[in-house]
Design a protein around this motif. Structure first.
Motif, short mmCIF file in Angstrom:
data_model
loop_
_atom_site.label_atom_id
_atom_site.label_comp_id
_atom_site.label_asym_id
_atom_site.label_seq_id
_atom_site.Cartn_x
_atom_site.Cartn_y
_atom_site.Cartn_z
N ASN A 73 0.81 -1.21 0.00
CA ASN A 73 0.00 0.00 0.00
C ASN A 73 0.85 1.27 0.00
OD1 ASN A 73 0.57 -0.99 2.72
ND2 ASN A 73 -0.59 0.78 3.46
N HIS A 74 2.15 1.12 -0.18
CA HIS A 74 3.04 2.28 -0.35
C HIS A 74 3.93 1.99 -1.55
CE1 HIS A 74 1.60 3.78 3.44
NE2 HIS A 74 2.11 2.78 4.13
N GLU A 75 3.40 2.20 -2.72
CA GLU A 75 4.10 1.86 -3.95
C GLU A 75 4.05 3.02 -4.96
OE1 GLU A 75 5.78 -0.74 -4.00
OE2 GLU A 75 4.80 -2.25 -2.76
N GLY A 106 -1.24 -5.53 -3.08
CA GLY A 106 -2.21 -4.61 -2.50
C GLY A 106 -2.73 -5.04 -1.15
N ILE A 107 -3.70 -4.28 -0.65
CA ILE A 107 -4.38 -4.59 0.60
C ILE A 107 -5.88 -4.60 0.36
CG2 ILE A 107 -2.54 -3.64 2.05
CD1 ILE A 107 -4.36 -1.19 2.51
N SER A 157 1.47 -12.38 0.11
CA SER A 157 0.44 -11.34 0.18
C SER A 157 0.97 -10.23 1.06
CB SER A 157 -0.89 -11.89 0.73
OG SER A 157 -0.76 -12.25 2.11
N HIS A 158 0.48 -9.01 0.84
CA HIS A 158 0.97 -7.92 1.69
C HIS A 158 0.26 -7.95 3.04
CE1 HIS A 158 3.12 -4.35 2.68
NE2 HIS A 158 2.01 -3.65 2.87
N ASP A 159 -1.07 -7.88 3.02
CA ASP A 159 -1.75 -7.99 4.32
C ASP A 159 -1.99 -9.46 4.66
OD1 ASP A 159 -3.62 -8.13 2.26
OD2 ASP A 159 -5.02 -6.69 3.12
N PHE A 163 3.83 -16.05 3.05
CA PHE A 163 4.53 -14.94 3.68
C PHE A 163 3.77 -13.64 3.47
CE2 PHE A 163 7.82 -18.05 2.50
CZ PHE A 163 8.37 -18.28 3.76
N SER A 164 3.76 -12.80 4.51
CA SER A 164 3.09 -11.50 4.47
C SER A 164 3.94 -10.46 5.17
CB SER A 164 1.71 -11.58 5.13
OG SER A 164 0.86 -12.49 4.46
N ALA A 165 3.45 -9.22 5.17
CA ALA A 165 4.17 -8.11 5.80
C ALA A 165 3.14 -7.15 6.39
CB ALA A 165 5.10 -7.43 4.78
N HIS A 166 3.19 -5.88 6.00
CA HIS A 166 2.18 -4.85 6.25
C HIS A 166 2.10 -4.32 7.68
CE1 HIS A 166 -1.16 -2.30 5.42
NE2 HIS A 166 -2.07 -3.06 5.99
#
Length: 413
Positions: free
Chosen positions: A84-86, A125-126, A173-175, A229-232
């Motif tokens: 979400n910061h791209e 994305g989220i 995935s990001h979220d 794996f995810s982040a966010h």
């Protein structure tokens, strides 16, 4: 095969690559591949920076531009998804996936590729429910609303991933998938994550199984990959999901952002065929892309389609013959914008629209598909509306605006 996984990159490629070099030296190992779970920030220049949704104090060029310009070369094959910061204007050029820089591959808004015999899928994305059934109507230059909605996950992209039948080895995935916290130590998560304690909604979401993305959870239940794996959320969180009583398991791991003393890297060992390894197109994914491209929704109109499985076998055989003739390696990287120049840091131009990236053009020509990504007016109305099923056009008051910054609580650290 040793695969390094990184959480939120935030443009700090130099730091991550240097960390991996030191790890190799300390452990006497060789990293074969780097995966990034979003907020990669492939910012080439000042124009791209204006397309990143971050508070002003975080609008910094960082280091991706060096790899884009050729001043530096990625020492490891790198695959990333969007967060979400791209630099959303640049990622839209590569909607189907492609080289964002030499040796650095964007998986697309949704995608699957092969690295050796390892299959890697991902969703950029989220999730925000109010945009989930919209089409991809956003185009640069973005306004205060579209600079946020452009990175919201769409049902169309999830639907394509739901048609993947062959096993995946890794998914990004990001979220986080919805409800993932109940498969790990959520009490420790709340203790370790200070702002979870300070922000009551986060504690409520964790305890009430509302934290995370419902579409990601649906994909997790459908695809059942060994690794996810995810982040966010800028913290480390492991979990193990057992799919049914005797079904396969998924090892889930969320990772932090690239900062000193944070858990932003993990290296995993996966059995694989002997190298050398390279990123290649995935036959099944190209067949799915070919089958679904004619209904790519590019308006605000509500896009809905039943989740019933469509037969892609004919497309699969057609794609196979094409790839055998042409080869499986993605089309070569091409620069489409000037790179940041440190000797003239204020240089820039106004953003007028999307660039037709030659990689995307070649990819669509390979699949004998039309180029649709610029089929819109400045209001986001598709000039060919055959891609969306009938629905009511949403007025501005029907669009729920996201929070000022989804990561605001953590970005202030």
């Amino acid at each position: 095969m040793k695969i390094a996984v990184e959480g939120c990159m935030h443009g700090e490629l130099d730091i991550v690559y240097d960390t991996l070099r030191k790890l190799e030296e300390a452990e006497g190992i060789k990293i074969d591949l780097l995966l990034c779970c979003g907020d990669f920030q492939a910012v080439r220049n000042k124009d791209d920076l204006r397309c990143v949704n971050v508070p002003q104090k975080y609008r910094t060029m960082n280091s991706f531009w060096k790899y884009y310009s050729g001043q530096a070369v990625a020492p490891y094959p790198t695959i990333f998804i969007g967060g979400n910061h791209e630099a959303s204007n640049y990622l839209w050029e590569l909607y189907y996936g492609g080289w964002a820089a030499p040796n650095i591959y964007f998986l697309g808004f949704a995608g699957v590729v092969k690295f050796g015999n390892i299959r890697i899928g991902g969703l950029s994305g989220i999730h925000k429910q109010h945009n989930y059934h919209s089409g991809h109507y956003e185009r640069p230059p973005y306004n205060e609303q579209t600079i946020r909605s452009v990175y919201h996950v769409r049902h169309y992209d999830v639907l394509k991933l739901m048609h993947v039948k062959e096993p995946l080895d890794i998914f990004l995935s990001h979220d986080w998938p919805l409800g993932i916290t109940e498969y790990g130590n959520w009490q420790k998560l709340i203790r370790d994550k200070k702002y979870f304690e300070e922000e009551c909604p986060f504690i409520f979401q964790v305890k009430n199984r509302t934290l995370g993305s419902k579409p990601a959870a649906e994909l997790l239940n459908k695809l059942k990959p060994p690794y996810w794996f995810s982040a966010h959320l800028h913290c480390q969180f492991p979990a193990i999901i057992q799919h049914g009583d005797n079904g396969p398991t998924t090892k889930f791991l969320a990772l932090d952002k690239c900062l000193p003393g944070r858990n932003f890297l993990q290296v995993i060992d996966i059995p694989s065929n002997p190298g050398p390894y390279e990123i290649q197109y995935d036959e099944e994914w190209l067949a799915i892309t070919r089958r679904f491209n004619s209904i790519l929704p590019l308006t605000r109109r509500r896009f809905t389609m039943r989740d019933e499985q469509l037969d892609t076998q004919d497309d699969r055989e057609w794609v196979r013959s094409k790839l055998i003739t042409r080869g499986f390696r993605p089309f070569d990287f091409v620069q489409t914008a000037p790179s940041f120049n440190p000797s003239n840091p204020v240089a820039g131009s106004s953003i007028t629209g999307s660039c037709k990236n030659p990689q995307t053009v070649s990819f669509l020509q390979l699949l004998e598909l039309p180029y649709l990504l610029d089929s819109s007016t400045s209001e986001g109305v598709h000039t060919n509306e055959s891609g969306s099923q009938p629905g009511n056009m949403l007025d501005d008051e029907d669009i729920e605006l996201p929070d000022e910054d989804e990561d605001a609580a953590d970005d202030d650290e």
